[in-house]
Write a protein that holds these residues in place. Structure first.
Motif, PDB file in Angstrom:
ATOM      1  N   ASP A   1       0.891  -1.268  -0.259  1.00 46.12           N
ATOM      2  CA  ASP A   1       0.084   0.115  -0.025  1.00 46.12           C
ATOM      3  C   ASP A   1       1.102   1.205   0.087  1.00 46.12           C
ATOM      4  OD1 ASP A   1      -1.754   2.167   0.300  1.00 46.12           O
ATOM      5  OD2 ASP A   1      -2.667   1.090   2.035  1.00 46.12           O
ATOM      6  N   PRO A   2       0.771   2.047  -1.204  1.00 47.54           N
ATOM      7  CA  PRO A   2       1.590   3.267  -1.214  1.00 47.54           C
ATOM      8  C   PRO A   2       1.438   4.251   0.000  1.00 47.54           C
ATOM      9  CG  PRO A   2       0.084   3.567  -2.828  1.00 47.54           C
ATOM     10  CD  PRO A   2       0.063   1.872  -2.268  1.00 47.54           C
ATOM     11  N   THR A   3       0.026   4.127   0.702  1.00 50.98           N
ATOM     12  CA  THR A   3       0.140   5.242   1.624  1.00 50.98           C
ATOM     13  C   THR A   3       0.845   4.902   2.939  1.00 50.98           C
ATOM     14  OG1 THR A   3      -2.202   3.927   2.542  1.00 50.98           O
ATOM     15  CG2 THR A   3      -2.349   5.520   0.661  1.00 50.98           C
TER      16      THR A   3
ATOM     17  N   ALA B   1       4.348   3.754  11.050  1.00 45.27           N
ATOM     18  CA  ALA B   1       3.089   3.617  10.496  1.00 45.27           C
ATOM     19  C   ALA B   1       2.428   2.547  11.270  1.00 45.27           C
ATOM     20  CB  ALA B   1       3.539   3.196   9.043  1.00 45.27           C
TER      21      ALA B   1
ATOM     22  N   VAL C   1       3.844   3.241   3.015  1.00 43.93           N
ATOM     23  CA  VAL C   1       4.967   3.936   2.808  1.00 43.93           C
ATOM     24  C   VAL C   1       5.391   5.345   2.791  1.00 43.93           C
ATOM     25  CG1 VAL C   1       6.922   3.914   0.918  1.00 43.93           C
ATOM     26  CG2 VAL C   1       5.567   1.651   1.321  1.00 43.93           C
ATOM     27  N   GLU C   2       4.376   6.137   2.403  1.00 41.60           N
ATOM     28  CA  GLU C   2       4.443   7.370   2.444  1.00 41.60           C
ATOM     29  C   GLU C   2       4.259   7.791   3.913  1.00 41.60           C
ATOM     30  OE1 GLU C   2       1.661  11.355   1.117  1.00 41.60           O
ATOM     31  OE2 GLU C   2       1.089   9.281   0.566  1.00 41.60           O
ATOM     32  N   SER C   3       3.269   7.449   4.850  1.00 44.32           N
ATOM     33  CA  SER C   3       3.073   7.657   6.015  1.00 44.32           C
ATOM     34  C   SER C   3       4.571   7.002   6.826  1.00 44.32           C
ATOM     35  CB  SER C   3       1.942   6.685   6.903  1.00 44.32           C
ATOM     36  OG  SER C   3       2.117   7.051   8.160  1.00 44.32           O
TER      37      SER C   3
ATOM     38  N   LEU D   1      10.517  -1.035   2.021  1.00 47.79           N
ATOM     39  CA  LEU D   1      11.297   0.038   2.387  1.00 47.79           C
ATOM     40  C   LEU D   1      12.776  -0.236   2.494  1.00 47.79           C
ATOM     41  CD1 LEU D   1       8.830   0.755   5.482  1.00 47.79           C
ATOM     42  CD2 LEU D   1       9.461   2.242   3.602  1.00 47.79           C
TER      43      LEU D   1
ATOM     44  N   SER E   1       7.510   6.934   5.673  1.00 48.97           N
ATOM     45  CA  SER E   1       8.629   7.971   5.005  1.00 48.97           C
ATOM     46  C   SER E   1       8.644   9.225   5.762  1.00 48.97           C
ATOM     47  CB  SER E   1       8.691   7.958   3.652  1.00 48.97           C
ATOM     48  OG  SER E   1       9.026   6.672   2.834  1.00 48.97           O
ATOM     49  N   ARG E   2       7.106   9.763   5.883  1.00 42.49           N
ATOM     50  CA  ARG E   2       7.031  11.111   6.358  1.00 42.49           C
ATOM     51  C   ARG E   2       7.350  11.069   8.029  1.00 42.49           C
ATOM     52  NH1 ARG E   2       1.957  11.493   5.694  1.00 42.49           N
ATOM     53  NH2 ARG E   2       1.324  10.602   7.605  1.00 42.49           N
ATOM     54  N   ASP E   3       6.717  10.175   8.741  1.00 36.84           N
ATOM     55  CA  ASP E   3       6.789   9.995  10.056  1.00 36.84           C
ATOM     56  C   ASP E   3       7.603   9.285  10.627  1.00 36.84           C
ATOM     57  OD1 ASP E   3       4.407  11.910   9.919  1.00 36.84           O
ATOM     58  OD2 ASP E   3       3.119   9.872  10.099  1.00 36.84           O
TER      59      ASP E   3
END
Length: 299
Positions: A10-12, A23, A14-16, A89, A18-20
């Motif tokens: 789920d790309p969301t 996850a 990975v995005e979460s 990741l 990478s940001r925080d």
């Protein structure tokens, strides 16, 4: 103990991550499986076993290398959804660095503590030796932990806290005088069957457990195969006939061909092939069930 090929990560998530720097993966453990893990944890904690025993301050208890102490924990090594995200990741050149059972005791809010106090707030990054040897400004992402909570993560249970975005900081987090937490610390909203992923650079600390019962968690840490494991070697695990090739890799199989000769990089082949197969399955599924956005508009 066979990892099932899954759709693309789920790309969301990975995005979460990478940001925080952390996850949440939802509904990873079924209730019966979580109950089985809880019973296995209770057995170990009630035992007189000293191998890998990890007792700490304020009544904290636990075990390092728990996958070698009770086979109930072994399927966590290659849990498919977790492994998909971790390998996305970090890449496939991974093994298990640690499997850590932690029993955090409950202490009344006004009870005496020697840690998680204003004098010792307890905030840290994992792999402390990396910070000491390389300096905080030079630490790369080296490892990811998957936290499975075997007791309900209620607001008073002492669930692990995080500072979002702290994996990208080059300085230490600051705790105001008289406090035990940085002002931007958060407790991720998780349910009893969820898993929290976080990386080695993310600043975190155990919460305060005032629930009246111990908080039980298992932390599975994955990192690059050129990093030394934290747990003691458990060669007997690799002699099990029921392991998959992916599990053997994660449990420390060496770079060897079937005849025992040296084969550089061979140790990462199982997870590499599993990821490739997973991606192929995802492509086939996508072609068989295209989304509305992917369908061509009528001429």
């Amino acid at each position: 103990m066979t990892p099932t090929p899954l759709p693309t990560c789920d790309p969301t998530v990975v995005e979460s991550f990478s940001r925080d720097g952390f996850a949440v993966l939802r509904n990873i453990l079924a209730k019966d499986r979580r109950d089985m893990l809880r019973h296995a944890a209770d057995r170990l904690l009630a035992s007189a076993i000293t191998t890998g025993r990890d007792r700490g301050t304020d009544g904290k208890d636990g075990f390092r290398g728990v996958v070698a102490l009770d086979s109930a924990f072994l399927p966590l090594v290659a849990e498919p959804t977790v492994l998909t995200v971790v390998a996305t990741l970090l890449g496939p050149n991974l093994h298990l660095l640690s499997s850590h059972l932690i029993a955090l005791p409950s202490i009344p809010p006004d009870g005496p503590r020697t840690i998680r106090t204003p004098e010792r707030p307890g905030w840290h990054r994992d792999m402390y030796g990396v910070s000491r040897d390389l300096g905080s400004a030079s630490i790369p992402r080296l490892a990811i932990k998957a936290a499975y909570f075997l007791t309900d993560p209620t607001p008073t249970a002492g669930v692990t806290m995080f500072v979002p975005g702290s994996h990208l900081r080059t300085d230490e987090v600051q705790v105001p005088a008289g406090s035990i937490n940085p002002p931007d610390a958060v407790v991720p909203p998780i349910g009893p069957y969820d898993v929290v992923l976080f990386e080695n650079r993310t600043w975190h600390a155990g919460g305060l457990n005032t629930s009246g019962s111990p908080r039980l968690a298992v932390m599975m840490q994955y990192g690059y195969r050129w990093l030394a494991p934290v747990d003691d070697p458990a060669a007997e695990l690799l002699r099990r006939a029921d392991l998959t090739d992916v599990e053997r890799q994660l449990l420390g199989a060496a770079d060897r061909d079937p005849d025992g000769s040296l084969a550089k990089g061979a140790g990462a082949r199982p997870l590499t092939r599993w990821l490739e197969h997973r991606e192929q399955v995802a492509v086939v599924a996508q072609e068989a069930n295209p989304t509305q956005a992917q369908r061509k508009a009528p001429a």
